[in-house]
Scaffold this motif. Structure first.
Motif, PDB file in Angstrom:
ATOM      1  N   ALA A 151      -2.888   2.352  -4.079  1.00 17.25           N
ATOM      2  CA  ALA A 151      -2.835   3.695  -3.516  1.00 17.25           C
ATOM      3  C   ALA A 151      -3.932   3.841  -2.470  1.00 17.25           C
ATOM      4  N   LEU A 152      -3.552   4.332  -1.311  1.00 17.50           N
ATOM      5  CA  LEU A 152      -4.483   4.489  -0.196  1.00 17.50           C
ATOM      6  C   LEU A 152      -4.599   5.966   0.164  1.00 17.50           C
ATOM      7  N   PRO A 153      -5.819   6.480   0.278  1.00 13.27           N
ATOM      8  CA  PRO A 153      -5.975   7.898   0.602  1.00 13.27           C
ATOM      9  C   PRO A 153      -5.427   8.200   1.987  1.00 13.27           C
ATOM     10  N   PHE A 154      -4.641   9.283   2.068  1.00 19.33           N
ATOM     11  CA  PHE A 154      -4.040   9.662   3.351  1.00 19.33           C
ATOM     12  C   PHE A 154      -3.896  11.167   3.433  1.00 19.33           C
ATOM     13  N   ASP A 155      -4.492  11.726   4.453  1.00 19.71           N
ATOM     14  CA  ASP A 155      -4.309  13.122   4.811  1.00 19.71           C
ATOM     15  C   ASP A 155      -4.143  13.136   6.327  1.00 19.71           C
ATOM     16  N   PRO A 156      -2.974  13.514   6.835  1.00 21.39           N
ATOM     17  CA  PRO A 156      -2.750  13.442   8.277  1.00 21.39           C
ATOM     18  C   PRO A 156      -3.691  14.319   9.097  1.00 21.39           C
ATOM     19  N   ARG A 157      -4.420  15.220   8.441  1.00 25.80           N
ATOM     20  CA  ARG A 157      -5.376  16.074   9.159  1.00 25.80           C
ATOM     21  C   ARG A 157      -6.785  15.513   9.136  1.00 25.80           C
ATOM     22  N   GLU A 158      -7.002  14.426   8.402  1.00 26.33           N
ATOM     23  CA  GLU A 158      -8.339  13.837   8.269  1.00 26.33           C
ATOM     24  C   GLU A 158      -8.410  12.503   9.009  1.00 26.33           C
ATOM     25  N   VAL A 159      -9.132  12.479  10.108  1.00 28.30           N
ATOM     26  CA  VAL A 159      -9.251  11.270  10.915  1.00 28.30           C
ATOM     27  C   VAL A 159      -9.820  10.112  10.097  1.00 28.30           C
ATOM     28  N   SER A 160     -10.705  10.406   9.171  1.00 30.00           N
ATOM     29  CA  SER A 160     -11.317   9.330   8.386  1.00 30.00           C
ATOM     30  C   SER A 160     -10.269   8.545   7.594  1.00 30.00           C
ATOM     31  N   THR A 161      -9.239   9.222   7.075  1.00 29.24           N
ATOM     32  CA  THR A 161      -8.206   8.494   6.330  1.00 29.24           C
ATOM     33  C   THR A 161      -7.332   7.675   7.273  1.00 29.24           C
ATOM     34  N   LEU A 162      -7.111   8.165   8.483  1.00 32.25           N
ATOM     35  CA  LEU A 162      -6.340   7.407   9.474  1.00 32.25           C
ATOM     36  C   LEU A 162      -7.107   6.158   9.880  1.00 32.25           C
ATOM     37  N   ALA A 163      -8.393   6.325  10.123  1.00 34.20           N
ATOM     38  CA  ALA A 163      -9.223   5.180  10.525  1.00 34.20           C
ATOM     39  C   ALA A 163      -9.291   4.147   9.410  1.00 34.20           C
ATOM     40  N   ASP A 164      -9.347   4.597   8.158  1.00 34.82           N
ATOM     41  CA  ASP A 164      -9.369   3.656   7.030  1.00 34.82           C
ATOM     42  C   ASP A 164      -8.066   2.875   6.947  1.00 34.82           C
ATOM     43  N   LEU A 165      -6.936   3.537   7.143  1.00 41.02           N
ATOM     44  CA  LEU A 165      -5.648   2.837   7.158  1.00 41.02           C
ATOM     45  C   LEU A 165      -5.579   1.833   8.305  1.00 41.02           C
ATOM     46  N   GLY A 181       0.830  -1.195   0.000  1.00 37.58           N
ATOM     47  CA  GLY A 181       0.000   0.000   0.000  1.00 37.58           C
ATOM     48  C   GLY A 181       0.865   1.245   0.000  1.00 37.58           C
ATOM     49  N   LEU A 182       0.477   2.227  -0.776  1.00 39.05           N
ATOM     50  CA  LEU A 182       1.176   3.506  -0.856  1.00 39.05           C
ATOM     51  C   LEU A 182       0.222   4.596  -0.408  1.00 39.05           C
ATOM     52  N   CYS A 183       0.546   5.262   0.685  1.00 44.01           N
ATOM     53  CA  CYS A 183      -0.280   6.372   1.145  1.00 44.01           C
ATOM     54  C   CYS A 183      -0.095   7.558   0.207  1.00 44.01           C
ATOM     55  N   CYS A 184      -1.201   8.177  -0.160  1.00 39.84           N
ATOM     56  CA  CYS A 184      -1.164   9.311  -1.093  1.00 39.84           C
ATOM     57  C   CYS A 184      -2.194  10.359  -0.682  1.00 39.84           C
ATOM     58  N   PRO A 185      -1.859  11.623  -0.917  1.00 42.20           N
ATOM     59  CA  PRO A 185      -2.907  12.638  -0.799  1.00 42.20           C
ATOM     60  C   PRO A 185      -4.053  12.307  -1.767  1.00 42.20           C
ATOM     61  N   LEU A 186      -5.242  12.682  -1.428  1.00 46.15           N
ATOM     62  CA  LEU A 186      -6.430  12.347  -2.213  1.00 46.15           C
ATOM     63  C   LEU A 186      -6.294  12.738  -3.686  1.00 46.15           C
ATOM     64  N   ALA A 187      -5.691  13.878  -3.959  1.00 48.33           N
ATOM     65  CA  ALA A 187      -5.583  14.353  -5.338  1.00 48.33           C
ATOM     66  C   ALA A 187      -4.682  13.469  -6.200  1.00 48.33           C
ATOM     67  N   PHE A 188      -3.799  12.668  -5.584  1.00 49.95           N
ATOM     68  CA  PHE A 188      -2.859  11.836  -6.343  1.00 49.95           C
ATOM     69  C   PHE A 188      -3.421  10.450  -6.660  1.00 49.95           C
ATOM     70  N   LEU A 189      -4.507  10.067  -6.043  1.00 52.75           N
ATOM     71  CA  LEU A 189      -5.035   8.707  -6.217  1.00 52.75           C
ATOM     72  C   LEU A 189      -5.275   8.327  -7.677  1.00 52.75           C
ATOM     73  N   PRO A 190      -5.810   9.220  -8.521  1.00 54.99           N
ATOM     74  CA  PRO A 190      -6.019   8.830  -9.927  1.00 54.99           C
ATOM     75  C   PRO A 190      -4.730   8.440 -10.647  1.00 54.99           C
ATOM     76  N   LEU A 191      -3.592   9.003 -10.238  1.00 52.46           N
ATOM     77  CA  LEU A 191      -2.320   8.662 -10.876  1.00 52.46           C
ATOM     78  C   LEU A 191      -1.927   7.203 -10.638  1.00 52.46           C
ATOM     79  N   TYR A 192      -2.444   6.628  -9.560  1.00 51.60           N
ATOM     80  CA  TYR A 192      -2.089   5.260  -9.195  1.00 51.60           C
ATOM     81  C   TYR A 192      -3.257   4.293  -9.386  1.00 51.60           C
ATOM     82  N   ALA A 193      -4.276   4.720 -10.106  1.00 49.59           N
ATOM     83  CA  ALA A 193      -5.460   3.880 -10.318  1.00 49.59           C
ATOM     84  C   ALA A 193      -5.125   2.590 -11.055  1.00 49.59           C
TER      85      ALA A 193
END
Length: 173
Positions: free
Chosen positions: A84-98, A64-76
């Motif tokens: 590619a896994l959505p990751f924003d350190p300021r968004e709890v939802s992405t932490l919980a998903d990881l 798994g590669l953590c990526c900012p949401l905007a980069f996910l299409p590049l790794y589709a």
């Protein structure tokens, strides 16, 4: 500020769970690998040699590669079979998903060791990163400490050579 506080509190709550600190020996070879970072686009793309080397070294592993949401299409297209896994350190939802996707056998931190706490909170059994980050608390949770190269090198090349043992991967075709 409130978003950062929520993410930090989430990480602290995960770290307080006893299961977070009980770390069985990492599976050999690792079956689940997470590359944990929050880099800008150019630096993220420069991690390609690291992804190629991980795939060559661990052909059966889920990577798994953590990526900012905007980069996910590049790794589709899942280059090298990396998800590619959505990751924003300021968004709890992405932490919980990881965390739901974990635990991870091995977590690689190619840039900032401030994510060692998060890696442990996500259940990483083994954390590899570069030593010497400041302040020193960032390095204390590293299980495997890599050294920076003595000579200047491209970020992607030295990350791949230092963080993953073995020969360089074959060129992409």
């Amino acid at each position: 500020m409130a978003r950062r506080l929520a993410s930090r509190l989430w990480t602290l709550a995960q770290l307080l769970k006893p299961s977070t600190w009980f770390r069985p020996t990492a599976a050999q070879p690792p079956r689940r690998i997470l590359v944990l970072h929050h880099l800008l686009l150019g630096d993220t793309l420069m991690l390609t040699p690291l992804l190629a080397k991980l795939r060559a070294a661990y052909p059966a592993a889920e990577i798994g590669l953590c990526c900012p949401l905007a980069f996910l299409p590049l790794y589709a297209a899942q280059p090298f079979g990396v998800i590619a896994l959505p990751f924003d350190p300021r968004e709890v939802s992405t932490l919980a998903d990881l965390a739901r996707r974990g635990p991870w056998d091995h977590c690689l931190i190619p840039a900032e060791n401030r994510y060692t706490l998060l890696a442990r909170a996500l259940g990483a059994r083994c954390i590899t990163g570069f030593g010497g980050d400041r302040p020193d608390w960032k390095n204390r949770l590293l299980d495997q400490v890599a050294s920076f190269p003595a000579a200047p090198a491209c970020f992607g090349d030295f990350a791949a050579s230092a963080l993953v043992p073995g020969a360089p991967p074959r060129h992409f075709s």
